[in-house]
Design a protein around this motif. Structure first.
Motif: not given
Length: 187
Positions: A152-169
């Motif tokens: 878009a020709g403009e600078a921006a900042v983004a943020a994300a959060g999440g999780a990982a649940l390990r069921l097996t190796p």
């Protein structure tokens, strides 16, 4: 016959080959993984999105190639044949070239810094990722800056959060949510 000999030789050497796990990252965040010097990674992932009021399913295949470099650096590229950077580039080829370095203060806490360049947006990007391990659950976060967000020709900042649940190796359930924080500047 030659193909069988090559395959047999590869299988014999497989005991000495290390693999890069992708179960500690989420679909939309780069994560804190890096490679030891001299090792390579080849990850082919498909992400699916529902669009147009959940009437259509869109496939976004992504191929990641990476190589471990000296000093704990990892260089790589992410290629997709179905870009979603901007409406004008939908369905186009897109490549992000990147260089990354991870820091692990403890076994349960990891950070990674990344610099990259996106070929479609022509954007210089930077990101800081974090992972906090809580047994089988890992909390993930990312803050990313773009010199040209979404083309878009403009600078921006983004943020994300999440999780990982390990069921097996070798099996985990991962997810995330993220957004561009300053959407008012993106035309």
């Amino acid at each position: 016959m030659r193909c069988l000999r090559i395959l047999a030789a590869a299988l014999l050497c497989a005991g000495n080959v290390a693999a890069q796990s992708v179960v500690e990252r989420s679909p939309n965040m780069h994560g804190v993984w890096t490679l030891p010097g001299g090792q390579a990674a080849f990850v082919f992932a498909h992400r699916f999105e529902l669009i147009d009021g959940a009437d259509e399913l869109r496939n976004i295949p992504t191929l990641t190639l990476a190589a471990g470099l000296p000093l704990g650096l990892t260089a790589g590229l992410d290629y997709t044949s179905n870009s979603e950077i901007a409406l004008t580039s939908t369905g186009a080829n897109e490549v992000e070239y990147w260089l990354k370095r991870a820091v692990r203060p403890t076994s349960d806490l990891s950070f990674a810094g990344l610099v990259g360049y996106n070929s479609v947006a022509k954007s210089l990007d930077g990101a800081v990722d974090a992972r906090v391990g809580l047994g089988a659950l890992s909390l993930l976060g990312e803050v990313r800056a773009f010199s040209d967000a979404l083309g878009a020709g403009e600078a921006a900042v983004a943020a994300a959060g999440g999780a990982a649940l390990r069921l097996t190796p070798y099996l985990s359930v991962n997810g995330d949510v993220g957004r561009v924080l300053n959407t008012d500047t993106l035309g």
